[in-house]
Design a protein around this motif. Structure first.
Motif, PDB file in Angstrom:
ATOM      1  N   ARG A   1       0.835  -1.205   0.000  1.00 13.16           N
ATOM      2  CA  ARG A   1       0.000   0.000   0.000  1.00 13.16           C
ATOM      3  C   ARG A   1       0.873   1.259   0.000  1.00 13.16           C
ATOM      4  NH1 ARG A   1      -5.222   0.119   1.175  1.00 13.16           N
ATOM      5  NH2 ARG A   1      -5.108  -1.909   2.237  1.00 13.16           N
ATOM      6  N   GLU A   2       1.942   1.228   0.800  1.00 14.90           N
ATOM      7  CA  GLU A   2       2.845   2.380   0.859  1.00 14.90           C
ATOM      8  C   GLU A   2       3.527   2.611  -0.477  1.00 14.90           C
ATOM      9  OE1 GLU A   2       7.146   3.347   2.915  1.00 14.90           O
ATOM     10  OE2 GLU A   2       5.650   2.289   4.120  1.00 14.90           O
ATOM     11  N   LEU A   3       3.966   1.533  -1.122  1.00 22.20           N
ATOM     12  CA  LEU A   3       4.639   1.670  -2.417  1.00 22.20           C
ATOM     13  C   LEU A   3       3.720   2.337  -3.433  1.00 22.20           C
ATOM     14  CD1 LEU A   3       6.849  -0.961  -4.204  1.00 22.20           C
ATOM     15  CD2 LEU A   3       5.052   0.235  -5.457  1.00 22.20           C
ATOM     16  N   TRP A   4       2.472   1.874  -3.502  1.00 21.50           N
ATOM     17  CA  TRP A   4       1.569   2.440  -4.500  1.00 21.50           C
ATOM     18  C   TRP A   4       1.180   3.877  -4.162  1.00 21.50           C
ATOM     19  CZ3 TRP A   4       1.529   0.852  -9.093  1.00 21.50           C
ATOM     20  CH2 TRP A   4       1.665  -0.499  -9.409  1.00 21.50           C
ATOM     21  N   GLN A   5       1.112   4.212  -2.901  1.00 23.82           N
ATOM     22  CA  GLN A   5       0.836   5.595  -2.537  1.00 23.82           C
ATOM     23  C   GLN A   5       1.951   6.516  -3.026  1.00 23.82           C
ATOM     24  OE1 GLN A   5       0.298   5.263   1.726  1.00 23.82           O
ATOM     25  NE2 GLN A   5      -1.915   4.935   1.549  1.00 23.82           N
ATOM     26  N   ARG A   6       3.170   6.055  -2.879  1.00 26.58           N
ATOM     27  CA  ARG A   6       4.301   6.859  -3.349  1.00 26.58           C
ATOM     28  C   ARG A   6       4.335   6.910  -4.877  1.00 26.58           C
ATOM     29  NH1 ARG A   6       9.198   5.953   1.063  1.00 26.58           N
ATOM     30  NH2 ARG A   6       7.877   6.449   2.865  1.00 26.58           N
ATOM     31  N   PHE A   7       3.956   5.798  -5.499  1.00 25.03           N
ATOM     32  CA  PHE A   7       3.857   5.793  -6.961  1.00 25.03           C
ATOM     33  C   PHE A   7       2.840   6.830  -7.422  1.00 25.03           C
ATOM     34  CE2 PHE A   7       1.694   4.408 -10.797  1.00 25.03           C
ATOM     35  CZ  PHE A   7       2.742   4.088 -11.657  1.00 25.03           C
ATOM     36  N   ASP A   8       1.665   6.849  -6.789  1.00 25.75           N
ATOM     37  CA  ASP A   8       0.609   7.789  -7.171  1.00 25.75           C
ATOM     38  C   ASP A   8       1.089   9.231  -7.051  1.00 25.75           C
ATOM     39  OD1 ASP A   8      -1.051   5.632  -7.580  1.00 25.75           O
ATOM     40  OD2 ASP A   8      -2.122   5.852  -5.674  1.00 25.75           O
ATOM     41  N   THR A   9       1.841   9.518  -5.998  1.00 27.39           N
ATOM     42  CA  THR A   9       2.334  10.876  -5.788  1.00 27.39           C
ATOM     43  C   THR A   9       3.312  11.283  -6.882  1.00 27.39           C
ATOM     44  OG1 THR A   9       2.068  10.705  -3.383  1.00 27.39           O
ATOM     45  CG2 THR A   9       3.597  12.383  -4.204  1.00 27.39           C
ATOM     46  N   GLU A  10       4.238  10.400  -7.197  1.00 26.11           N
ATOM     47  CA  GLU A  10       5.284  10.733  -8.171  1.00 26.11           C
ATOM     48  C   GLU A  10       4.771  10.741  -9.608  1.00 26.11           C
ATOM     49  OE1 GLU A  10       8.359  11.797  -7.544  1.00 26.11           O
ATOM     50  OE2 GLU A  10       7.794  11.754  -5.417  1.00 26.11           O
ATOM     51  N   ILE A  11       3.888   9.820  -9.943  1.00 22.13           N
ATOM     52  CA  ILE A  11       3.404   9.736 -11.325  1.00 22.13           C
ATOM     53  C   ILE A  11       2.606  10.968 -11.702  1.00 22.13           C
ATOM     54  CG2 ILE A  11       1.202   8.587 -10.888  1.00 22.13           C
ATOM     55  CD1 ILE A  11       3.644   7.737 -13.731  1.00 22.13           C
ATOM     56  N   ALA A  12       2.076  11.672 -10.713  1.00 23.66           N
ATOM     57  CA  ALA A  12       1.283  12.867 -10.980  1.00 23.66           C
ATOM     58  C   ALA A  12       2.092  13.946 -11.673  1.00 23.66           C
ATOM     59  CB  ALA A  12       0.691  13.397  -9.671  1.00 23.66           C
ATOM     60  N   ARG A  13       3.430  13.867 -11.551  1.00 18.68           N
ATOM     61  CA  ARG A  13       4.278  14.854 -12.224  1.00 18.68           C
ATOM     62  C   ARG A  13       4.389  14.584 -13.727  1.00 18.68           C
ATOM     63  NH1 ARG A  13       9.543  14.954 -10.966  1.00 18.68           N
ATOM     64  NH2 ARG A  13       9.656  12.888 -10.010  1.00 18.68           N
ATOM     65  N   TYR A  14       3.967  13.391 -14.144  1.00 22.27           N
ATOM     66  CA  TYR A  14       4.146  12.998 -15.542  1.00 22.27           C
ATOM     67  C   TYR A  14       2.839  12.687 -16.261  1.00 22.27           C
ATOM     68  CZ  TYR A  14       8.953  12.277 -13.963  1.00 22.27           C
ATOM     69  OH  TYR A  14      10.212  12.452 -13.443  1.00 22.27           O
ATOM     70  N   ALA A  15       1.807  12.347 -15.521  1.00 19.12           N
ATOM     71  CA  ALA A  15       0.554  11.920 -16.147  1.00 19.12           C
ATOM     72  C   ALA A  15      -0.637  12.351 -15.318  1.00 19.12           C
ATOM     73  CB  ALA A  15       0.560  10.399 -16.324  1.00 19.12           C
TER      74      ALA A  15
END
Length: 260
Positions: free
Chosen positions: A72-86
């Motif tokens: 869950r933590e990994l995907w939360q961090r993914f969601d935060t970072e991917i927002a800069r690109y998509a």
């Protein structure tokens, strides 16, 4: 344009070794790559820099696997970072590469070692996929990095080998379940690969012995595995699913015969 242009990939354990090679190869094929790391932010930053230096796109996300709530933590961090690109948190390719090794026979492996290797190698991929399926787009790809140890009896890696057998079962089962969505799920089984978890290969005698166990007469390199993963992640592999692909150079196929 590469075969993975406009795709987004997550590669776990991508700060070094096979994971780094996979991340760099997928980026070279055009994918935006999330470079996951467990403990070394510096190593992951180096991978991102190397990808960007070649014109690719990547970002790092750090989460220590093998503990409650890790997926869950990994995907939360993914969601935060991917927002800069998509605009969405969708992903097209998930590569479960992160893993730890434990060496010991059945009479020497401790319960703590057993629990840790299963937590990282088997439990983490399971729940990472559980939480990731809502993000994984139809027609996507899942590639699990297993091991030839899952099919070759090796007493010194019994606990580690068991985790890779579990990962192969996960691969086949999810291939069946996700087939209606056009998602392929495959595993890659490396043999002996020159990484920092095989430091004994630096010994000339041991390295030569290991090379002799493979039909192709050498030990593997991380790029050898990355090429297989890139194929399975590509459109060319859209009719391959539920497979555990040997990528060992023909390790222990039988008595090696050298001609000429």
């Amino acid at each position: 344009m590469g075969t993975l242009a406009n795709k987004t990939a997550l590669v776990t354990g991508a700060g070094r070794g096979i994971g780094r090679a996979i991340a760099e190869r997928l980026a070279a094929e055009g994918a935006l790559v999330a470079v996951h790391y467990g403990s070394s932010a510096e190593a992951a930053a180096e991978v991102v820099s190397a990808i960007e230096a070649k014109g690719g796109l990547a970002f790092a996300i750090g989460t220590r696997l093998g503990r409650p709530g890790d997926a869950r933590e990994l995907w939360q961090r993914f969601d935060t970072e991917i927002a800069r690109y998509a605009d969405t948190s969708g992903v097209d390719i998930i590569v479960n590469n992160a893993g730890v090794a434990v060496y010991g026979t059945i009479d020497t492996v401790t319960e703590d070692d057993f629990d840790e290797v299963f937590a990282v190698n088997a439990k983490a991929p399971f729940f990472l996929l559980e939480h990731g399926l809502s993000r994984l787009r139809d027609g996507g790809r899942v590639v699990n990095v297993s091991s030839g140890a899952a099919r070759i009896a090796t007493p010194l890696t019994i606990a580690y080998s068991m985790t890779k057998g579990a990962l192969n079962t996960l691969t086949r089962t999810l291939a069946l379940e996700l087939g209606p969505r056009g998602i392929t799920v495959n595993a890659v089984e490396p043999g002996i690969v020159r990484t920092d978890i095989t430091p004994w290969l630096a010994d000339a005698e041991l390295g030569a012995q290991a090379a002799g166990w493979a039909a192709l007469g050498r030990v593997g390199e991380p790029d050898d595995i990355a090429g297989v993963v890139a194929f399975l992640a590509s459109p060319d592999a859209n009719w391959v699913t539920g497979q555990c692909v040997d990528a060992s150079g023909g390790l222990l196929l039988g008595p090696v015969v050298r001609r000429g």
